[in-house]
Write a protein that holds these residues in place. Sequence first.
Motif, short mmCIF file in Angstrom:
data_model
loop_
_atom_site.label_atom_id
_atom_site.label_comp_id
_atom_site.label_asym_id
_atom_site.label_seq_id
_atom_site.Cartn_x
_atom_site.Cartn_y
_atom_site.Cartn_z
N PRO A 322 65.20 4.89 69.28
CA PRO A 322 64.18 5.08 68.23
C PRO A 322 63.01 4.12 68.39
CG PRO A 322 66.38 5.14 67.28
CD PRO A 322 66.56 4.73 68.71
N ALA A 323 63.28 2.89 68.80
CA ALA A 323 62.20 1.91 68.97
C ALA A 323 61.21 2.38 70.05
CB ALA A 323 62.79 0.55 69.35
N LYS A 325 60.64 5.49 70.90
CA LYS A 325 59.91 6.63 70.36
C LYS A 325 58.83 6.21 69.37
CE LYS A 325 64.00 9.56 70.91
NZ LYS A 325 65.13 10.24 70.20
N MET A 326 59.04 5.08 68.71
CA MET A 326 58.03 4.57 67.78
C MET A 326 56.91 3.81 68.48
SD MET A 326 59.95 3.28 64.30
CE MET A 326 61.44 2.61 65.00
N HIS A 358 65.82 7.41 57.77
CA HIS A 358 64.41 7.21 58.09
C HIS A 358 64.12 5.71 58.13
CE1 HIS A 358 59.99 7.30 57.54
NE2 HIS A 358 60.08 8.46 58.19
N CYS A 359 63.27 5.32 59.05
CA CYS A 359 62.99 3.88 59.20
C CYS A 359 61.49 3.66 59.25
CB CYS A 359 63.66 3.36 60.47
SG CYS A 359 63.45 1.58 60.69
N ARG A 360 61.02 2.67 58.49
CA ARG A 360 59.61 2.28 58.50
C ARG A 360 59.51 0.79 58.85
NH1 ARG A 360 57.72 1.84 53.94
NH2 ARG A 360 59.58 2.22 52.67
N LYS A 373 55.02 1.63 61.76
CA LYS A 373 55.74 2.55 62.63
C LYS A 373 56.85 3.19 61.82
CE LYS A 373 53.76 0.90 66.52
NZ LYS A 373 53.00 1.69 67.51
N GLN A 374 57.11 4.46 62.06
CA GLN A 374 58.21 5.11 61.36
C GLN A 374 58.86 6.16 62.26
OE1 GLN A 374 56.83 7.02 57.80
NE2 GLN A 374 54.96 7.77 58.74
N GLN A 375 60.15 6.40 61.99
CA GLN A 375 60.92 7.30 62.83
C GLN A 375 62.11 7.84 62.06
OE1 GLN A 375 60.35 8.33 65.97
NE2 GLN A 375 62.24 9.51 66.10
N LEU A 385 68.15 0.16 66.32
CA LEU A 385 66.98 0.93 66.78
C LEU A 385 66.73 0.82 68.27
CD1 LEU A 385 64.39 0.18 63.93
CD2 LEU A 385 66.14 1.97 64.02
#
Length: 391
Positions: A322-323, A325-326, A358-360, A373-375, A385
Amino acid sequence: MMSSELLLHIKDSLLYFFLNPVWLLAILAAFMLGSKRVNQERKDFKISIKNGSTEMKHSISSAWLHGLVLSIVIAGVGLIVDFNWIIILSIVMLLVIVSFSYKLASPIYYAAIAFFVLVALDRWAGDFSVGSWFVQKDVDIFGTLAITVPIIAGLFLITEGSLIRRYAARYASPLLVPTQRGMRGAIYQSKLLWIVPVVLLVPGHMVSEFAPYWPQFTLGAEKFSFIPIPLVIGFSQMVRSTFPDVLFPKMGKAITWLGIVVTAVGIGAIWMPVLGWVALLAGVLCRILLSILIPLTEQKKSVLLVPQTEGIFVVAVLKDSPAEKMGIIPGDLIKSVNGITIHNEDELYDAIQVNAAHCRLQVIGRDGEVRLKQQVLFRHDHFRLGMLTVR
């Protein structure tokens, strides 16, 4: 008939290349580099960033195009070398590989040492020989070899610089070290080997004396042979005060320019043979200076990535995480996660769990700009992440 003979010659050349001990030892050394890196990453971060076979696969697959271009230039221009020079060059490469001192694995060192060893043998051991495969002959120290070897050495340096610019930062690995304030900071280390397949041009009579069936071709009244060798180029450098993608391309560019200068001076040896010696000696001295000055400069500077009173530094990002991708990159400072200010890795993990879907992130980039950043997160995503941080 001609096509079958050609295929047979190609088969013999490939067999000679792949059974070369330099090739085999270089592959083993590259695998050991990967294993050592994985052990260090697991010790510091409890996880490895890349597979342990990464360095070995990279050493085999990354330099074929460079080798093809080198071979075409060397053969196309007609840069002929002494077969004994190739033997000494290969011995020097073997010694460097088994020493594991890859700061010494620059091709300018191999080429210069092989050249001056030949000169020394000609001067003090003119009748030296080892069986039928190394028979010392008279060497015209200001003749063809004093022109072709410096030019080839310069081309080798250009190749080395190109590989460093393209790959050294990409394969850098973080490791944790103690700082002067008693904390643990992150620095980067890049250790790589590249196996560049190069075909060199040798007078036919030098090969036929010990390998009478080795393929030859005729150009005018002269016969020549192509000898394939694995040119092993190594790189080893630590970075503590900046980032690999900042420092290593600069190093690669400097080495490339050094190669261009060595090549140009070597070409000048056509008219003034002593310039060939000057090109080799100057190339070695300048390459040594680069290898010494950069580490000395880095050692005097403090570690850049250290624990902060607020936020944590990212030192590496796992592939397909995820990191990644962000758009998180090493050197980003994570200030808050899901609206929660964090101070250490445990708080990072707790803040991520506040919203498992969801992460912001609030991130301060290397340039000092604040970004959000969010994913969306999925069950199989890494629980942190995919970020490795200064702990």
